[in-house]
Design an enzyme around this catalytic site. Sequence first.
Site, PDB file in Angstrom:
ATOM      1  N   SER A 255      31.652  45.357  35.869  1.00  0.00           N
ATOM      2  CA  SER A 255      31.622  44.031  35.260  1.00  0.00           C
ATOM      3  C   SER A 255      31.311  42.933  36.270  1.00  0.00           C
ATOM      4  CB  SER A 255      32.964  43.738  34.590  1.00  0.00           C
ATOM      5  OG  SER A 255      34.015  43.875  35.522  1.00  0.00           O
TER       6      SER A 255
ATOM      7  N   ASP B  68      40.701  34.859  33.799  1.00  0.00           N
ATOM      8  CA  ASP B  68      41.457  36.106  33.913  1.00  0.00           C
ATOM      9  C   ASP B  68      41.859  36.409  35.360  1.00  0.00           C
ATOM     10  OD1 ASP B  68      39.185  37.076  35.119  1.00  0.00           O
ATOM     11  OD2 ASP B  68      38.682  38.511  33.531  1.00  0.00           O
TER      12      ASP B  68
ATOM     13  N   HIS C 253      37.557  38.209  37.397  1.00  0.00           N
ATOM     14  CA  HIS C 253      36.098  38.134  37.416  1.00  0.00           C
ATOM     15  C   HIS C 253      35.623  36.792  37.976  1.00  0.00           C
ATOM     16  CE1 HIS C 253      36.876  41.289  34.353  1.00  0.00           C
ATOM     17  NE2 HIS C 253      35.889  41.877  35.015  1.00  0.00           N
TER      18      HIS C 253
END
Lengths: 847, 223, 207
Positions: free
Chosen positions: C36, C183, C186
Amino acid sequence: MNLPKFALKELMNHRRFVFFFLFNSSLAMLGLVTLENFKFSFNQVLDQRSKQILGADFSVSARRQLKGDEINYLESNLPKATKVANTTALFSMVAGTGYSRLVYLRAIEYGFPFFGHLKLREKGLYPKNVPFDSFLKPNSVWVYPELLIQLNSKVGDTLKIGNKNFIIDDVIDEDTQQTFQMGSIASRIYLSQEGIKRTELIQKGSTVWYGNYYQFTDGLDLEKLQETTRENLPDAGLWITSPKKAGQQVGRVLNYLNDFLGLVSLVALFLASVGLFYLFRSYLKIKRKDFAILNSLGMVWNDIFKLSLWHLAILGFSGSVLGLLISYALIPLTNYLVSFYLPFQLPFQINASSLIIAFGVGTVGNILLGLPLLFSQHENPIDLFQEEFTKTSKEQMKGWMWFLPWVIFYFLLAIYISNSIIIASLFLGLFLGIGILIYPLGLYLLGKISNLTSPKLYLSLAVKNMARFRFSTLSIFISLTLGAMLLTLIPQLHNNLEDELQTPSDGKAPSFFLFDIQEEQVSKLKAYLSSKDVELLGVSPMVQARIQDINGKEFKISTTGRPLTREEEREQRSRNRSINLTYRKGLSDTEELVEGTPFSGRYGGNGDEVAEISVERRYAKRLNLGLGDVLTFDVLGLLVKGKVVNIRRVRWTSFLPNFFIVFQPGVLEEAPKTFLAAIPQLNLDQRTLLPMDMFKDFPNVSMVDLTRVIKRVLLLIKQMGWALRIMAILSLLVGLLVIYSLVGHQVLDRRKDIVLLKMLGISFSDLNKTILLEFFILGFGASLMGISLGLGVSYIVSMLFFDSLWSFRPLLPLGLLVTVTGLSLLVSYLATFRVLRSRVGEWLYQN
Amino acid sequence: MILSVENLQKNFLQGGNKLEILKGVSFNLSSGKSAAIVGKSGSGKSTLLSLLAGIDRPNTGSINLEGINLIELDEKELTVKRAQEIGIIFQQFHLLPHLKAWENVSLALDILGIGNSKVEAHKALEKVGLSERAEHFPSELSGGEKQRVAIARAIVVKPRLLLADEPSGSLDEETGDEVMDLIFSLVNSDKMAMILVTHNKDLASRCHDQYVLEHGLLAQRNN
Amino acid sequence: MKRLLSYLFILIIFTSIESTVFGNKAPTKILFLGDSLTAGYGVSKKMAFPALIEKQFNKKSPGRVRVFNGGISGSTTAGGVARLKWYLKRKPDILVLALGANDGLRGVNLNASKKNLSLVILKAKELKIKILLAGMLLPLNYGKNYRGRFKKMFIELAREHQLKLVPFLLKGVGGEPKFNIEDGIHPNEEGHKIITKTLTPYLEDLL
């Protein structure tokens, strides 16, 4: 003259009628109040459950400590909290014998969760039965049972977390706060706030969740609080949660259920009103003569009118009180019966809504329903239902106008019960629409057959009875139609919901979800598991892709123009980006074709042809996709086109891997992919040992233990199923009762005619045939019409409110057709028989 | 002798007490003759009439209509017998409200399965002078007209016996007289026997025989 | 269930980069194989570091590089080889191997992770693709022991296969709230810029 007293005295002289009226109305009340109670307690249980999942009334959490201004805002703007607690949570590795385990550490303060509990194996329920002395010490932890096995330890052993040793103080057998979300991936360890500090795992560069939990005094609008706090603390890094949101996993279904319960109440309310209307109507028929006498004695019509209102008020009020008393008296019994199936109790308390319903419908509604009966004509107020063939339509219109207060009242009550103006309007519109449609049509048809004659006496008598008593015929026909419609509607909607809630058969619900299985591992994994007698369920390849365009247009989610909430934004982002694709020969067991055709087979093209895809129904709705639409996917850099050949429904309650978009085989096989699968329910030993074994041989395969979560959801679903069933049965009973009293009274209205016919020498069989034929036509026609309407309406309601597929089971409408027709026939037969058995002379010489 | 009544007794139970309404009533009626039964309210006139009509059953006694004892007939036979042989006229008319005048009349024939009922019904209405009201519903008729329809219905089956229970009781004097004139003329022309229950002595005196019902017993009174 | 699925398997990829202006020379093709972080979870795809790198190199000399973003959110080292094969059609010249973070976050057995990465490296070497290995560190809460073993895995791989190693892909970004989305894991747009800076010298070397 003291009218209320006189009214009471009059009623005392009609004990039989009063008894019957009260019996019927309190039975209807009983049904309504029980429904309302049930709804109330069910909602309470659900509220409680959402609170248990959150553990509090309200929470603000973040991946960081709250900032000063945020704390200030919360301190000065939140209502005064009765309890406040902080939690700290993070993932970490805990060393076991030979290898480490990922765990979810959660530090709590004594007293948290405020709602719900941890069930500790030795200490019992925390916080309820665990005094502060026995709470977590800075060096002790409570752990999930599987962790003991995974780490080969027992209570009393030490466990190294971070740099420090901790003593395993107890085992958590149940955690009401466990959800699908955080921590499903790892076992939980609970510790104290001091304990988590001791671990020294919280430093700069740690990923930690900080939660701030509040409990308020009851009665706060928590969702509102959530909204205003969100507006004032817009930082997307803050998670602001109220219980409703925390319990949202099954929220959609719960909303359906709530709507459904509202609908059932509405239906029962309407049916009860129709029943009471007919009862009072027959009472007025009896009293007409008495009123005439009173009038002749010099009582003005105005007073007679008031007198009848008093009758109604007394009857209605007593009915309400009686119904309430009976239903509350029955609560222990209902509880006892229900406790076999439902894990919650009906609250033994008078709640406001059941009081409103009981007195609203029973008293106010009754009085308003009496108006059209009393007020139809000025000079002779009680004549509306006396059959007058000379009555002009204008006069009849005037009579109908008096229904208006009741219609408005019902509408308001409907809004109150259903909590939705749309549903209330839809219902009322439906009733009025049906009336307006059937009435003129019926008048026309009955006018046509009015002069038909037949050599068969019973035939021409039946036709004349119906055609000449046009008003009665149509009003009972409409009432029966509505009754049958509602009777169809409720179980039909129940079917839809039940289909929605259909759960996997025992043992088929997965206990683990496996993901990240590599292609070359699938067969090894299958072999490995089958050596352990475990079946691998729902093995599906998963290919990541992005939707590039739909029908050649760039794929963009339209925005509404208003600023998006964070959740919406997040959703949009992820929607914009990716879609998980799979490929499969056809539908799986948990899927159903809704539209279109199955795949034609394996993709035969050379890459340029468009492949066939199947789209999940809700996803199709969301993206506005239909059959024939062509989507271009960017599969890791390669473009692949798929044409929607079918839309399918996925049963989410199967808990198996589901996909929005499925390709036909032969397209995606080459793409890099991982596999998803599930493992069916296992016993505790297997459940704890298998992950360890798997961890050794298939280290990359992640396992999520769903046992507890699924168990809880399944239980909830089961509860809902029972709630639905009980509600449907209750409304069915009310409905049948109404039909019983409708038909019964219709026959009793005719008793004088019946006696006269008998006196004129008609044979019993001819008389019976006449009545039965009449009620067969009425019952069959009305139920046929009502059932068709009910199916139609349920279709619309399913589509509009339940967003679910309309499921048709022919047994239900057929059964209802037979039941309603049969009940009409049986009741009319019994009533006729009763009339004929009574002494003929009595009727002829009475009055 | 068309009707022969012997020792008719009828008791009712009221509040646990036996109420003797008829203590043994006997009388005879020849065909073509009329008899008036007078009595005070509650003397049992209507009870006697309903026994004669076969609507109710006596405790003991016999009612011979043309040699057949009605008491021995079962319900079905009695119903047919009544429909064929007895015409009944009530004080309250008792017309079916949803049937037109002629339909009310023809119904009596339809029940007996006699064909051509519509024509016969219209003839009967003509006899009572109501041809032009044949298509009207009872609610559209005056009291006198309603009673004429009831009379037409009673005579359309050409009964041997006509039972009339205060036929003019609900009508004003003039209309009542007209109705009674009609009934007497029909009884004469059709050679029917009639029992007229009334408390009007003038009316009673127009009958061949007069009886007084008192204390459950019937006594003949000479003209 | 849907929620669970989307929560667990929000696996994302951006690959379609608008075709760059081609220079006279064929561009060097760089394949980023990652998770990701590479896919740019939480930011616009044009703001993820592979795209930024392409932009940066082509700014100075247009058509110099062509980037393929092979990042899949949530992916682990296990599928690495299969994914590399899928991109062989593109004939990459350079492979930036940025897998492993999810292995560490999920606490999997690191021996297996190391083996998986080795297989990817061997395959690339076989095809004469230059390799840049991007190392990762785990958050502190994962404990000293495990974090240490995780860090060591990349160092050993680089040594065993004689590869260039970026010691920590998220250097200066990880754990800094201002460079991450909400979060905390990221990177945000600013974070991706920093990653671009971190990677640039290594890529310059390989180019």
